[in-house]
Design a protein around this motif. Structure first.
Motif, PDB file in Angstrom:
ATOM      1  N   THR A 185     -22.748 -10.567  -2.711  1.00  0.00           N
ATOM      2  CA  THR A 185     -21.778  -9.528  -2.640  1.00  0.00           C
ATOM      3  C   THR A 185     -22.439  -8.295  -2.348  1.00  0.00           C
ATOM      4  O   THR A 185     -23.207  -7.780  -2.632  1.00  0.00           O
ATOM      5  CB  THR A 185     -21.328  -9.559  -4.357  1.00  0.00           C
ATOM      6  N   VAL A 186     -21.253  -7.666  -1.665  1.00  0.00           N
ATOM      7  CA  VAL A 186     -21.693  -6.310  -1.241  1.00  0.00           C
ATOM      8  C   VAL A 186     -20.506  -5.271  -1.833  1.00  0.00           C
ATOM      9  O   VAL A 186     -19.571  -5.540  -1.970  1.00  0.00           O
ATOM     10  CB  VAL A 186     -21.428  -6.058   0.500  1.00  0.00           C
ATOM     11  N   GLY A 187     -21.126  -3.867  -1.968  1.00  0.00           N
ATOM     12  CA  GLY A 187     -20.488  -2.962  -2.718  1.00  0.00           C
ATOM     13  C   GLY A 187     -21.098  -2.356  -3.848  1.00  0.00           C
ATOM     14  O   GLY A 187     -22.503  -2.771  -3.941  1.00  0.00           O
ATOM     15  N   PRO A 188     -20.468  -1.640  -4.809  1.00  0.00           N
ATOM     16  CA  PRO A 188     -19.115  -1.215  -4.590  1.00  0.00           C
ATOM     17  C   PRO A 188     -18.824  -0.307  -3.669  1.00  0.00           C
ATOM     18  O   PRO A 188     -19.659   0.752  -3.541  1.00  0.00           O
ATOM     19  CB  PRO A 188     -18.646  -1.171  -5.966  1.00  0.00           C
ATOM     20  N   CYS A 189     -17.593  -0.003  -3.100  1.00  0.00           N
ATOM     21  CA  CYS A 189     -16.972   1.023  -2.435  1.00  0.00           C
ATOM     22  C   CYS A 189     -15.848   1.615  -3.110  1.00  0.00           C
ATOM     23  O   CYS A 189     -15.498   1.024  -4.445  1.00  0.00           O
ATOM     24  CB  CYS A 189     -16.592   0.596  -0.879  1.00  0.00           C
ATOM     25  N   ARG A 190     -15.205   2.766  -2.655  1.00  0.00           N
ATOM     26  CA  ARG A 190     -14.112   3.335  -3.437  1.00  0.00           C
ATOM     27  C   ARG A 190     -12.920   3.486  -2.545  1.00  0.00           C
ATOM     28  O   ARG A 190     -13.277   3.767  -1.518  1.00  0.00           O
ATOM     29  CB  ARG A 190     -14.611   4.543  -3.966  1.00  0.00           C
ATOM     30  N   PHE A 191     -11.882   3.551  -3.225  1.00  0.00           N
ATOM     31  CA  PHE A 191     -10.685   4.127  -2.755  1.00  0.00           C
ATOM     32  C   PHE A 191      -9.734   4.746  -3.968  1.00  0.00           C
ATOM     33  O   PHE A 191     -10.083   4.445  -5.100  1.00  0.00           O
ATOM     34  CB  PHE A 191      -9.850   3.016  -2.112  1.00  0.00           C
ATOM     35  N   THR A 192      -8.947   5.577  -3.613  1.00  0.00           N
ATOM     36  CA  THR A 192      -8.024   6.120  -4.503  1.00  0.00           C
ATOM     37  C   THR A 192      -6.549   5.899  -4.306  1.00  0.00           C
ATOM     38  O   THR A 192      -6.026   6.097  -3.217  1.00  0.00           O
ATOM     39  CB  THR A 192      -8.208   7.776  -4.657  1.00  0.00           C
ATOM     40  N   VAL A 193      -5.746   5.446  -5.443  1.00  0.00           N
ATOM     41  CA  VAL A 193      -4.200   5.210  -5.200  1.00  0.00           C
ATOM     42  C   VAL A 193      -3.709   6.420  -5.764  1.00  0.00           C
ATOM     43  O   VAL A 193      -3.822   6.875  -6.677  1.00  0.00           O
ATOM     44  CB  VAL A 193      -3.937   4.028  -6.299  1.00  0.00           C
ATOM     45  N   ASP A 194      -2.733   7.059  -4.651  1.00  0.00           N
ATOM     46  CA  ASP A 194      -1.854   8.121  -4.935  1.00  0.00           C
ATOM     47  C   ASP A 194      -0.597   7.747  -4.628  1.00  0.00           C
ATOM     48  O   ASP A 194      -0.084   7.686  -3.342  1.00  0.00           O
ATOM     49  CB  ASP A 194      -2.389   9.388  -4.537  1.00  0.00           C
ATOM     50  N   ARG A 195       0.540   7.545  -5.613  1.00  0.00           N
ATOM     51  CA  ARG A 195       1.573   7.206  -5.028  1.00  0.00           C
ATOM     52  C   ARG A 195       2.622   8.375  -5.369  1.00  0.00           C
ATOM     53  O   ARG A 195       4.031   7.953  -5.406  1.00  0.00           O
ATOM     54  CB  ARG A 195       2.062   5.869  -5.981  1.00  0.00           C
ATOM     55  N   THR A 196       2.077   9.620  -5.649  1.00  0.00           N
ATOM     56  CA  THR A 196       3.036  10.698  -6.217  1.00  0.00           C
ATOM     57  C   THR A 196       3.496  11.322  -4.814  1.00  0.00           C
ATOM     58  O   THR A 196       2.721  11.780  -4.161  1.00  0.00           O
ATOM     59  CB  THR A 196       2.428  11.544  -7.134  1.00  0.00           C
ATOM     60  N   ASP A 197       4.948  11.446  -4.440  1.00  0.00           N
ATOM     61  CA  ASP A 197       5.304  12.119  -3.002  1.00  0.00           C
ATOM     62  C   ASP A 197       5.287  13.392  -3.498  1.00  0.00           C
ATOM     63  O   ASP A 197       5.236  14.047  -4.755  1.00  0.00           O
ATOM     64  CB  ASP A 197       6.606  11.705  -3.120  1.00  0.00           C
ATOM     65  N   PRO A 198       4.727  14.353  -2.360  1.00  0.00           N
ATOM     66  CA  PRO A 198       4.754  15.916  -2.453  1.00  0.00           C
ATOM     67  C   PRO A 198       6.054  16.256  -2.317  1.00  0.00           C
ATOM     68  O   PRO A 198       7.050  15.580  -2.189  1.00  0.00           O
ATOM     69  CB  PRO A 198       3.997  16.118  -0.985  1.00  0.00           C
ATOM     70  N   LYS A 199       6.219  17.585  -3.076  1.00  0.00           N
ATOM     71  CA  LYS A 199       7.535  18.084  -2.958  1.00  0.00           C
ATOM     72  C   LYS A 199       8.123  18.642  -1.778  1.00  0.00           C
ATOM     73  O   LYS A 199       7.502  18.746  -0.750  1.00  0.00           O
ATOM     74  CB  LYS A 199       7.352  19.456  -3.659  1.00  0.00           C
ATOM     75  N   ALA A 200       9.257  18.633  -1.750  1.00  0.00           N
ATOM     76  CA  ALA A 200      10.042  18.897  -0.359  1.00  0.00           C
ATOM     77  C   ALA A 200       9.503  20.132   0.045  1.00  0.00           C
ATOM     78  O   ALA A 200       9.452  21.219  -0.756  1.00  0.00           O
ATOM     79  CB  ALA A 200      11.630  18.980  -0.488  1.00  0.00           C
ATOM     80  N   PRO A 201       9.155  20.666   1.278  1.00  0.00           N
ATOM     81  CA  PRO A 201       8.481  21.957   1.838  1.00  0.00           C
ATOM     82  C   PRO A 201       9.482  22.827   1.791  1.00  0.00           C
ATOM     83  O   PRO A 201      10.687  22.808   1.736  1.00  0.00           O
ATOM     84  CB  PRO A 201       8.093  21.419   3.218  1.00  0.00           C
ATOM     85  N   ALA A 202       8.956  24.037   1.543  1.00  0.00           N
ATOM     86  CA  ALA A 202       9.758  25.367   1.856  1.00  0.00           C
ATOM     87  C   ALA A 202       9.669  26.030   3.214  1.00  0.00           C
ATOM     88  O   ALA A 202       8.767  25.636   3.906  1.00  0.00           O
ATOM     89  CB  ALA A 202       9.106  26.515   0.845  1.00  0.00           C
TER      90      ALA A 202
END
Length: 868
Positions: free
Chosen positions: A298-315
């Motif tokens: 077995t190889v690892g561990p590696c990492r990833f990050t889950v971000d499912r929060t949308d940014p705000k509408a830009p100005a």
């Protein structure tokens, strides 16, 4: 052969070498050696049968049976014996028992088990069959009806036998006890079965681990993922086996919450469902596994990050073009700044000013600035969206602004944008300039690539100039204004057409066979003559002289149905030609109509055709076939019609064309009629149509081939038989056989033949025969709402095959439950009746079969009853 000799051969096959003097085997290579395999044949095989409990079936020819082969207690079990002495000391990882299936009864009827048993010998019978010790493998129904390459993993049983120095291993095949008496589970397996002994190397350790194509990150956040996440690794196997990557991932903060996924191929990839994962950082690892079940490290561990929060509408902000306000102007560049509006991880923006979406990267502060130069005045907008590191997309920001119009307006009565009838080469025209900004004092203007000029504006800011085009075609007038402070507007580009083609006037709706006069007026100087012609006859042109003013008249006679586009071109004194004017005409072409009477589709049979014309003073029709345009016939017009006869000489496709001619010799447009001529016979039958019954009937044949003397027919693709034709007809009697499954489809092929043995085309007559009875009821007509709960109905059954003595019926409700079932006798005519009273409102089915005296049953039929 000696034991030592057999071990040597096996060692060569397995890729091992013998060591010492006791026949022990050891691996000859390193861990990277290729997989090796050898097949061990059976030493004996056979089966036992409960129907013959004292009979031995040792080494029989053919397949080996397991289960019950009929509805009587008749159980069969099979056995195979292997000599394992050659495996002592030899390395192996997997042993497969090959026992391909050769026969099955039902696709769902598989419950095969493999047992390790006591020895199978020549004396083994049902009465003294081998004792079952341990079940080592099994297989149930899996969607395959017959598996010719069926195998069972018996590695554990073989390894146990080898480890305990058991020389002979007996394996027994049987159907699982719960199904062994069910004939649906009966199967045959190929004989004799064999053992495939495999020594398999594990896959290599996975390499090049990536998350969303980013290299493995041992710490930190790793790759960012939103709605798409791909974990990948390169996997391989030294044996070249099919290899998969086995992936595992878990929250860094909760290692026990593990998820798994599999990816196949050398670039193995798993796609975790991020919608099932909470936002946060995850660890992941992977190992490789080949098709034999061997695993890598077995190889690892590696990492990833889950971000499912949308940014705000830009100005969005612009000093030159403020939101919902007027600013800038056409041709004036403005800066637009996009900002993240409170979001902290915006990395880029996409934006669209109405001409396609573009992207721009955000700076360290999350902002980006773009420049936009409007090309039109009025309301405009930009649509902007923000993207974060994980690929989340914000809602759109719609930023609207108003672009000032500072360019002047340009108009011309004589030279509108698409040209006008009063303009032309050398014809002066007035162009009016009006201001688009305050305090305009002058205008600079230029025609095409000509020299620039300036004109002063009046008190109202308006100016007029006269321009005389020297050439025809498209032109551009560039105009810009200057105000009292010296500021200039962007150029207004006024595009207009100088049409030098002549103006042609005259009637547009004309009749074939008449004449008309058209007037040509020039739109270029020094015109001395005109050429004119029809587009349908480019080689036939007429030339007329122009008067002193360049105008002339064009006489036209309409003598052809294709004269619907008149072309006119002017010529000046130097021989220069104007563009061509095209005048489209609506020409009434007096197209006739062609029809027919009766049958026109039979070879050798005269067909009657009718011609009708609306043409005034028509005197004659001309008609011909497309296949032979050189051969034409004529027939006089009587009133406005004519009738002709034509006999098609052979089968095939035909097309007839017709046109009319008047007293002046002018021909109308043509009409056409297409048809196909055949000579296949007509086949009819009163008795044998869709869903006929098993009673005698006849087929009637009618010839359509000239000179036919006999019919040849073939039923259900059998040999052709012949029957003589009498006055082109014949009747064939036929009694259908009893359909084996209650119904049968038939096809009758029929053709005719002449005395010279020339065959016609073939006609195929399709029909079906059922043995099911007919069902009728006065009180409850089929599929019609009638009667009611408690209202009895009489149902009459009539035979669909000879010899019916009774009928068996059942009545089922719409849930399939039987509400009535019985058998009623048939009378001397074969008919039977039953009376049934519906218990409730609803839909019922009366299902009926007929019975003969010898127990033969007819096909069944369902009769739908709708009870009010």
């Amino acid at each position: 052969m000696t034991l030592r000799r057999s071990l040597t051969l096996l060692a060569v096959a397995l890729g091992v070498a013998l060591t010492g003097t006791d026949g022990a085997m050891a691996a000859a290579g390193t861990a990277g050696q290729q997989r090796s395999a050898v097949t061990l044949p059976a030493t004996s095989w056979g089966y036992v049968d409960s129907a013959a409990p004292a009979t031995a079936y040792f080494k029989p020819s053919g397949s080996l049976p397991i289960g019950t082969w009929d509805n009587t207690p008749h159980l069969q079990r099979s056995y195979v014996d292997f000599d394992l002495s050659s495996l002592r000391g030899a390395p192996f990882t997997t042993v497969l028992l090959s026992a391909g299936e050769t026969h099955y009864v039902s696709c769902d009827g598989r419950a095969t088990e493999v047992w390790r048993t006591s020895a199978y010998t020549q004396q083994s019978t049902w009465r003294n069959r081998p004792a079952e010790r341990t079940r080592v493998a099994s297989r149930g129904a899996d969607g395959t009806c017959l598996d010719n390459d069926a195998t069972f993993d018996v590695t554990t049983a073989v390894r146990d036998a080898v480890d305990h120095k058991v020389r002979h291993l007996t394996l027994g095949f049987r159907v699982a006890e719960a199904h062994e008496a069910d004939p649906a589970f009966y199967r045959l397996i190929e004989a004799p079965p064999t053992l495939r002994v495999v020594n398999n190397a594990p896959p290599a350790t996975p390499a090049d681990l990536r998350a969303n194509d980013e290299p493995c990150a041992k710490d930190g956040t790793g790759a960012m993922a939103s709605r798409r996440l791909k974990l990948s690794a390169q996997v391989s196997d030294p044996d070249g086996d099919f290899t998969s990557g086995q992936f595992t991932w878990w929250p860094v903060a909760a290692p026990s919450q593990r998820h798994t996924g599999t990816g196949s191929g050398s670039s193995a990839a798993a796609y975790p469902d991020t919608s099932a994962l909470a936002d946060g950082t995850y660890a992941w690892e992977v190992y490789a596994q080949d098709s034999w079940g061997a695993k890598s490290s077995t190889v690892g561990p590696c990492r990833f990050t889950v971000d499912r929060t949308d940014p705000k509408a830009p100005a969005v902000l612009s000093a030159t073009y403020p939101a919902n306000a007027e600013g800038g102007g056409v041709g004036v560049a403005g800066q637009f700044t996009f900002s993240p509006n409170g979001s902290t991880d915006v990395v880029r923006y996409d934006y669209n000013f109405g001409a396609g979406t573009r992207e721009i990267a955000a700076g360290p502060d999350g902002k980006a600035t773009v420049s936009f130069t409007p090309t039109a005045n009025g309301w405009q907008s930009v649509v902007v969206r923000a993207w974060d590191r994980a690929g989340n997309l914000s809602l759109s920001t719609y930023y609207s602004f108003i672009v000032k119009e500072t360019r002047p307006t340009v108009t011309s009565d004589r030279y509108p944008p698409r040209g006008g009838p009063d303009g032309g080469i050398g014809v002066p025209g007035v162009f009016r300039f009006a201001p688009g900004m305050p305090n305009v004092v002058a205008y600079d203007y230029r025609l095409d690539d000509g020299a620039p000029a300036t004109v002063r504006a009046g008190q109202d800011g308006v100016a007029e100039v006269t321009i005389t085009p020297a050439t025809g075609g498209d032109h551009v007038l560039f105009v810009r204004s200057t105000d009292a402070s010296g500021a200039t507007s962007p150029d207004r580009e006024y595009r207009f057409l100088v049409d030098a083609s002549p103006v042609v006037s005259g009637p547009e709706n004309v009749d074939l066979g008449t004449s008309a006069t058209y007037t040509a007026t020039p739109r270029m100087p020094d015109v001395v003559e005109y050429d004119y012609w029809f587009a349908s006859a480019e080689s036939t042109k007429w030339t007329v002289k122009a008067n002193a003013g360049g105008t002339t008249t064009l006489p036209v006679e309409f003598t052809s149905a294709d004269q619907n586009l008149l072309r006119v071109q002017a010529r000046d004194a130097s021989g220069g030609l104007s563009p061509v004017t095209e005048k489209r005409l609506s020409l009434k072409t007096w197209r006739p109509e062609i029809g027919h009477e009766g049958d026109i589709a039979t070879e050798g049979r005269a067909a009657t055709f009718t011609f009708t014309t609306p043409m005034p003073n028509a005197v004659e029709f001309e008609y011909w076939l497309t296949a032979d345009p050189a051969t034409r016939w004529t027939v006089p017009v009587s009133g406005n019609t004519a009738r002709v006869s034509y006999t098609p000489p052979k089968i095939g496709d035909y097309e007839m064309l017709v046109r009319a001619k008047n007293t002046a010799g002018v021909w109308s447009a043509t009409d056409n009629l297409t048809w196909t001529v055949t000579n296949d016979p007509a086949v009819t039958s009163k008795e044998f149509q869709a869903n006929a019954r098993v009673f005698p009937g006849t087929f009637t044949f009618e010839a359509r081939q000239p000179g036919a003397v006999a019919f040849e027919y073939s039923l259900d693709w059998g040999p052709f038989q012949q029957i003589a034709a009498q006055d082109g007809r014949a009747v064939l009697p036929w009694t259908p056989p009893l359909p084996p499954e209650g119904s049968a489809s038939h096809d009758l092929r029929v053709r005719t033949v002449t005395a010279g043995n020339v065959s016609s085309q073939e006609k195929t007559y399709y029909f079906s025969v059922l043995s099911a009875p007919y069902v009728s009821s006065k009180e409850y007509p089929e599929s019609e709402w009638s009667g009611g709960a408690g209202v009895p109905g009489t149902f009459t059954f009539t035979p669909g095959m000879p010899g019916i003595v009774s009928y068996t019926y059942s009545v089922r409700d719409d849930g399939g439950a039987v509400t009535a079932e019985s058998t009623v006798p048939a009378d001397s005519s074969g008919a039977g009746t039953m009376t049934w009273t519906p218990p409730d409102r609803g839909i019922y089915s009366v299902i009926v079969r007929g019975n003969t005296a010898d127990g033969t049953r007819s096909g069944g039929i369902g009769y739908s009853v709708y009870v009010n």
